[in-house]
Design a protein around this motif. Structure first.
Motif, PDB file in Angstrom:
ATOM      1  N   THR A  28      51.807 -13.889 -12.968  1.00  0.00           N
ATOM      2  CA  THR A  28      52.411 -12.903 -13.874  1.00  0.00           C
ATOM      3  C   THR A  28      52.351 -13.331 -15.329  1.00  0.00           C
ATOM      4  O   THR A  28      52.463 -12.498 -16.226  1.00  0.00           O
ATOM      5  N   ILE A  31      49.823 -11.486 -17.475  1.00  0.00           N
ATOM      6  CA  ILE A  31      49.963 -10.050 -17.761  1.00  0.00           C
ATOM      7  C   ILE A  31      50.553  -9.826 -19.138  1.00  0.00           C
ATOM      8  O   ILE A  31      51.544 -10.453 -19.518  1.00  0.00           O
ATOM      9  N   MET A  34      51.340  -3.326 -19.239  1.00  0.00           N
ATOM     10  CA  MET A  34      51.517  -2.638 -17.960  1.00  0.00           C
ATOM     11  C   MET A  34      51.531  -1.136 -18.205  1.00  0.00           C
ATOM     12  O   MET A  34      52.104  -0.672 -19.197  1.00  0.00           O
ATOM     13  N   ALA A  97      48.238  -3.292 -14.459  1.00  0.00           N
ATOM     14  CA  ALA A  97      48.489  -4.372 -15.413  1.00  0.00           C
ATOM     15  C   ALA A  97      47.163  -4.916 -15.936  1.00  0.00           C
ATOM     16  O   ALA A  97      46.152  -4.910 -15.235  1.00  0.00           O
ATOM     17  N   TYR A 110      42.269  -1.936 -16.961  1.00  0.00           N
ATOM     18  CA  TYR A 110      43.279  -2.664 -16.198  1.00  0.00           C
ATOM     19  C   TYR A 110      42.645  -3.410 -15.031  1.00  0.00           C
ATOM     20  O   TYR A 110      41.872  -2.848 -14.263  1.00  0.00           O
TER      21      TYR A 110
END
Length: 123
Positions: A28, A31, A34, A97, A110
């Motif tokens: 994560t 990222i 989003m 994301a 994405y």
């Protein structure tokens, strides 16, 4: 790798409100941006909105004023609150994301996608 899992949705009536959640797991920390997209039967995937790590949000004109996107970075989650739903909002809703920091409205930007969750608005 990043995994995205959406939850929420279901069958609602015209004018109702519903909220969707999307939680990321895995890498994560990679990222930044989003987004939410949807795809109705027989139609192309449609951009709904996007949020950056700094909290900025942008929406498609078709949902502006009815849909609200929020994000909780501590929980690696993004939320989509929808109100005044119409039958034409019926679609599969996807969370996405991307590693890049620039908000994007095209799905091809994405790298990671959730499995989608169905929202059906009955008249």
């Amino acid at each position: 790798q990043v995994q995205l899992v959406e939850s929420g949705g279901g069958v609602v009536q015209t004018g109702d409100s519903v909220g969707l959640s999307c939680t990321a797991s895995g890498r994560t920390d990679s990222i930044n941006v989003m987004g939410w997209f949807r795809q109705a039967p027989g139609k192309e995937r449609e951009f709904i909105g996007v949020t950056s790590t700094n909290g900025r949000v942008a929406y498609a004109d078709s949902v502006k004023g009815r849909f609200t996107i929020s994000r909780d970075n501590s929980k690696n989650s993004v939320f989509l609150q929808m109100k005044s739903l119409k039958p034409e909002d019926t679609a599969i809703y996807y969370c996405a994301a991307r590693r890049g920091s620039t908000p994007a409205i095209t799905g091809t930007s994405y790298e990671y996608w959730g499995q989608g969750t169905q929202v059906t608005v009955s008249s």
